[in-house]
Design a protein around this motif. Sequence first.
Motif, PDB file in Angstrom:
ATOM      1  N   TRP A  98       0.811  -1.214   0.000  1.00  0.00           N
ATOM      2  CA  TRP A  98       0.000   0.000   0.000  1.00  0.00           C
ATOM      3  C   TRP A  98       0.846   1.265   0.000  1.00  0.00           C
ATOM      4  O   TRP A  98       0.447   2.298  -0.553  1.00  0.00           O
ATOM      5  N   ALA A  99       2.037   1.210   0.607  1.00  0.00           N
ATOM      6  CA  ALA A  99       2.944   2.368   0.535  1.00  0.00           C
ATOM      7  C   ALA A  99       3.349   2.616  -0.910  1.00  0.00           C
ATOM      8  O   ALA A  99       3.387   3.768  -1.374  1.00  0.00           O
ATOM      9  N   PHE A 100       3.646   1.536  -1.634  1.00  0.00           N
ATOM     10  CA  PHE A 100       4.044   1.674  -3.032  1.00  0.00           C
ATOM     11  C   PHE A 100       2.878   2.155  -3.884  1.00  0.00           C
ATOM     12  O   PHE A 100       3.052   2.993  -4.771  1.00  0.00           O
ATOM     13  N   TRP A 101       1.676   1.637  -3.621  1.00  0.00           N
ATOM     14  CA  TRP A 101       0.492   2.095  -4.348  1.00  0.00           C
ATOM     15  C   TRP A 101       0.298   3.601  -4.142  1.00  0.00           C
ATOM     16  O   TRP A 101       0.047   4.343  -5.099  1.00  0.00           O
ATOM     17  N   PHE A 102       0.428   4.048  -2.913  1.00  0.00           N
ATOM     18  CA  PHE A 102       0.288   5.467  -2.597  1.00  0.00           C
ATOM     19  C   PHE A 102       1.333   6.290  -3.353  1.00  0.00           C
ATOM     20  O   PHE A 102       1.020   7.333  -3.943  1.00  0.00           O
TER      21      PHE A 102
ATOM     22  N   GLY B 233       1.297  -0.107 -12.710  1.00  0.00           N
ATOM     23  CA  GLY B 233       1.876  -0.686 -11.508  1.00  0.00           C
ATOM     24  C   GLY B 233       0.963  -0.558 -10.299  1.00  0.00           C
ATOM     25  O   GLY B 233       0.826  -1.498  -9.511  1.00  0.00           O
ATOM     26  N   ALA B 234       0.311   0.603 -10.141  1.00  0.00           N
ATOM     27  CA  ALA B 234      -0.587   0.814  -9.007  1.00  0.00           C
ATOM     28  C   ALA B 234      -1.780  -0.126  -9.071  1.00  0.00           C
ATOM     29  O   ALA B 234      -2.190  -0.708  -8.057  1.00  0.00           O
ATOM     30  N   SER B 235      -2.352  -0.291 -10.262  1.00  0.00           N
ATOM     31  CA  SER B 235      -3.528  -1.159 -10.393  1.00  0.00           C
ATOM     32  C   SER B 235      -3.179  -2.614 -10.117  1.00  0.00           C
ATOM     33  O   SER B 235      -3.943  -3.324  -9.447  1.00  0.00           O
ATOM     34  N   ARG B 236      -2.013  -3.075 -10.576  1.00  0.00           N
ATOM     35  CA  ARG B 236      -1.620  -4.466 -10.330  1.00  0.00           C
ATOM     36  C   ARG B 236      -1.285  -4.694  -8.871  1.00  0.00           C
ATOM     37  O   ARG B 236      -1.591  -5.745  -8.311  1.00  0.00           O
ATOM     38  N   MET B 237      -0.663  -3.718  -8.248  1.00  0.00           N
ATOM     39  CA  MET B 237      -0.345  -3.866  -6.830  1.00  0.00           C
ATOM     40  C   MET B 237      -1.631  -3.922  -6.008  1.00  0.00           C
ATOM     41  O   MET B 237      -1.768  -4.754  -5.098  1.00  0.00           O
ATOM     42  N   ALA B 238      -2.590  -3.043  -6.313  1.00  0.00           N
ATOM     43  CA  ALA B 238      -3.859  -3.044  -5.589  1.00  0.00           C
ATOM     44  C   ALA B 238      -4.593  -4.369  -5.777  1.00  0.00           C
ATOM     45  O   ALA B 238      -5.121  -4.955  -4.824  1.00  0.00           O
ATOM     46  N   CYS B 239      -4.619  -4.861  -7.008  1.00  0.00           N
ATOM     47  CA  CYS B 239      -5.281  -6.129  -7.303  1.00  0.00           C
ATOM     48  C   CYS B 239      -4.626  -7.277  -6.540  1.00  0.00           C
ATOM     49  O   CYS B 239      -5.300  -8.153  -5.988  1.00  0.00           O
ATOM     50  N   SER B 240      -3.309  -7.278  -6.500  1.00  0.00           N
ATOM     51  CA  SER B 240      -2.577  -8.320  -5.797  1.00  0.00           C
ATOM     52  C   SER B 240      -2.867  -8.283  -4.301  1.00  0.00           C
ATOM     53  O   SER B 240      -3.061  -9.326  -3.654  1.00  0.00           O
ATOM     54  N   LEU B 241      -2.890  -7.085  -3.721  1.00  0.00           N
ATOM     55  CA  LEU B 241      -3.178  -6.954  -2.293  1.00  0.00           C
ATOM     56  C   LEU B 241      -4.570  -7.495  -1.963  1.00  0.00           C
ATOM     57  O   LEU B 241      -4.759  -8.212  -0.979  1.00  0.00           O
TER      58      LEU B 241
ATOM     59  N   VAL C 124      -7.648  -0.106 -11.833  1.00  0.00           N
ATOM     60  CA  VAL C 124      -7.152   0.921 -12.760  1.00  0.00           C
ATOM     61  C   VAL C 124      -7.906   2.233 -12.531  1.00  0.00           C
ATOM     62  O   VAL C 124      -7.305   3.314 -12.440  1.00  0.00           O
ATOM     63  N   LEU C 125      -9.234   2.150 -12.441  1.00  0.00           N
ATOM     64  CA  LEU C 125     -10.044   3.353 -12.242  1.00  0.00           C
ATOM     65  C   LEU C 125      -9.733   4.014 -10.903  1.00  0.00           C
ATOM     66  O   LEU C 125      -9.572   5.240 -10.831  1.00  0.00           O
ATOM     67  N   ALA C 126      -9.628   3.215  -9.847  1.00  0.00           N
ATOM     68  CA  ALA C 126      -9.353   3.772  -8.523  1.00  0.00           C
ATOM     69  C   ALA C 126      -7.995   4.460  -8.483  1.00  0.00           C
ATOM     70  O   ALA C 126      -7.856   5.555  -7.927  1.00  0.00           O
ATOM     71  N   SER C 127      -6.986   3.836  -9.082  1.00  0.00           N
ATOM     72  CA  SER C 127      -5.641   4.414  -9.089  1.00  0.00           C
ATOM     73  C   SER C 127      -5.607   5.711  -9.891  1.00  0.00           C
ATOM     74  O   SER C 127      -4.966   6.690  -9.493  1.00  0.00           O
ATOM     75  N   SER C 128      -6.294   5.734 -11.028  1.00  0.00           N
ATOM     76  CA  SER C 128      -6.332   6.936 -11.863  1.00  0.00           C
ATOM     77  C   SER C 128      -7.062   8.072 -11.152  1.00  0.00           C
ATOM     78  O   SER C 128      -6.611   9.228 -11.177  1.00  0.00           O
ATOM     79  N   LEU C 129      -8.183   7.749 -10.506  1.00  0.00           N
ATOM     80  CA  LEU C 129      -8.954   8.782  -9.812  1.00  0.00           C
ATOM     81  C   LEU C 129      -8.175   9.344  -8.628  1.00  0.00           C
ATOM     82  O   LEU C 129      -8.213  10.552  -8.367  1.00  0.00           O
ATOM     83  N   PHE C 130      -7.458   8.480  -7.902  1.00  0.00           N
ATOM     84  CA  PHE C 130      -6.640   8.965  -6.787  1.00  0.00           C
ATOM     85  C   PHE C 130      -5.554   9.906  -7.311  1.00  0.00           C
ATOM     86  O   PHE C 130      -5.295  10.960  -6.726  1.00  0.00           O
ATOM     87  N   GLY C 131      -4.929   9.525  -8.419  1.00  0.00           N
ATOM     88  CA  GLY C 131      -3.900  10.378  -9.012  1.00  0.00           C
ATOM     89  C   GLY C 131      -4.453  11.722  -9.431  1.00  0.00           C
ATOM     90  O   GLY C 131      -3.829  12.774  -9.192  1.00  0.00           O
TER      91      GLY C 131
END
Length: 474
Positions: free
Chosen positions: A114-118, A325-333, A355-362
């Motif tokens: 989650w640190a990497f996703w952030f 990378g963020a979407s794959r990390m989130a999916c894996s978690l 993918v959508l969640a990571s893009s919206l956060f960005g």
Amino acid sequence: MSRTSAPAEQAEPTGQNGGERRPADITLSQGLKQRHLSMIALGGVIGAGLFVGSGAGIAAAGPSIVVAYALSGLLVMLVMRMLGELSAANPASGSFSVHAERAIGPWAGFTSGWAFWFLLCVAVGLEGIGAAKIMTGWLPGTPEWAWVALFMVTFCLTNLAAVKNFGEFEFWFAALKVGAIALFLVIGGLAIAGLLPGTDAPGTTNLTGDGGFMPNGVDGLIVGLLASVFAYGGLETVSIAAAESEHPVQGVAKAVRTAMWRIAVFYIGSMAVIVTLVPWNDPDVVSKGPYVATLDHLGIPGADQIMNVVVLIALLSAMNANIYGASRMACSLVARGQGPAKLGRTSGGVPRYAVLASSLFGFGCVLLSYWRPDDVFMWLLKMIGAIILVVWIFIAVSQLVLRRRTEREDPSKLVVRMWAYPYLTWLALAGMVAVFLLMAREPDTRTQLYYTGGLTAALAAIGYARQRSARTER
């Protein structure tokens, strides 16, 4: 093939393609080819931080920036080798987060993942802002936020489609970045040798004049070292992408082996060219960027616009790679029970909700840069300041533990081996601790260290509480 949720990621002992191990998470497609992986490995660490951000390092360290990049490059190559060993033995879209969970415990996988996703999501916003500034420079009067929105939508749609689309984008983006640096090195080499028309060989004048090789002493070298360490961020993407390649084990092994020395040549070589050709204290090195300053010094017409195109490509490439990378990390978690179940749902082999969640956060980070630039947005920037070092420490500790376990249980998985194990792993860990201590010593980076430490501690506490709760429920 589509499923509503992803199972826990593990390495299968065998596969249908000659015994090759694949991730158990079969909901993700294997649409990446070897050429994609090779260029992702090369292009992943060639970003705007090198083309523009290295100017501040040169201004601080002078010609000794070459030493700074050599030292940080050595650390990065050790980390890349460790990650290559782990990923070849157990390819997984969660990469180091999966390895940390297996080696240390679920709390470590939760914290590092989650640190990497952030980090990636905030970086997506920063890269979008940087790319928008270039576009508004070419097209004055157009709103920055509109360009950011356009880029976000473009790469969100790219990542919502098949993974091969991401691979193709990154292949050509990386090829252009690599080509630009290679051309720069050729032109610079000719100029240093006095073979470029209209130029004389500079000799060692710029390396030893104006205060010598270390004009600002050890303090300047330290500032340059810290700047260079964080310019290398991005090597982790290839280990995430390997899980979706045709031949994950051989793919990541080859990508790691071929990328390491090329990265060293590109980074250290280009720094050496710059400080040999241009005085380190030339104001243009910081104001225009070291590459533009060098090309201007050589009389290359349109150097600023040429490099603007290259920097734009680097920023767009990073946006694309970071959303992936963020979407794959989130999916894996989520697949390992470490996040909201909806983010783990896949369609057509793509984790589209992630993918959508990571893009919206960005994009939310971009909006905060306009709405709350002096407090909330600055807190976000400080929190990501040293996350990459935290991730590298998890990688090193995981490699120490899992190498022994793999040698005992199945040595055939060690397709890539860390050099001089365990000595170089311990040396790399010592280097990471040294960087932390140097950050604590510098006022500008000390605050980043505190904020990153706070985020990491909070995630670790949550992860440990979840781990304890899961044990109690059993």
